[in-house]
Design a protein around this motif. Sequence first.
Motif, PDB file in Angstrom:
ATOM      1  N   ASN A  80       3.132   0.654   1.453  1.00 21.41           N
ATOM      2  CA  ASN A  80       2.636  -0.074   0.296  1.00 21.41           C
ATOM      3  C   ASN A  80       3.567   0.203  -0.884  1.00 21.41           C
ATOM      4  N   GLU A  81       3.833  -0.815  -1.671  1.00 20.04           N
ATOM      5  CA  GLU A  81       4.732  -0.656  -2.823  1.00 20.04           C
ATOM      6  C   GLU A  81       4.177   0.345  -3.835  1.00 20.04           C
ATOM      7  N   THR A  82       2.865   0.365  -4.007  1.00 22.20           N
ATOM      8  CA  THR A  82       2.251   1.291  -4.953  1.00 22.20           C
ATOM      9  C   THR A  82       2.453   2.733  -4.503  1.00 22.20           C
ATOM     10  N   ALA A 141       6.051   3.779  -5.027  1.00 23.40           N
ATOM     11  CA  ALA A 141       6.313   4.071  -6.443  1.00 23.40           C
ATOM     12  C   ALA A 141       5.704   5.415  -6.837  1.00 23.40           C
TER      13      ALA A 141
END
Length: 124
Positions: free
Chosen positions: A48-50, A53
């Motif tokens: 997941n991009e979250t 990050a």
Amino acid sequence: MSAPSLAPFILARPWLTKLLKPVTNWYSSAAGYRQLGLRADDLISEENETVLAAIKRLPERESYDRVYRIRRAVQLSMQHKILPKTEWTKPEEDAPYLWPLIRQLEAEAAEKAALDTLTITKKH
């Protein structure tokens, strides 16, 4: 990313917390990740991009420790072994370190979305 949680409901009722605490301890032990030296947040999928990050926002030492724990767990898993009991992750060491960052990023994304969809109306 975050799923609905019953935690606030359970934590608001001391009798329910007291009832479910042994079950949560049993489940954490039965899951087996502590026997490999992992922490609960090490199990969060990085697809997941979250989450990616949030991992980038980790302090350097915490990021290094995370990679070390995961690599050691993979090696142990391939050898069909577990760590000696003295090296297992203790419940007090199994504190969330990634979830707070994920929640912060989700709040920032929600705030950005709210500001991006903000409409200004003129009053005459």
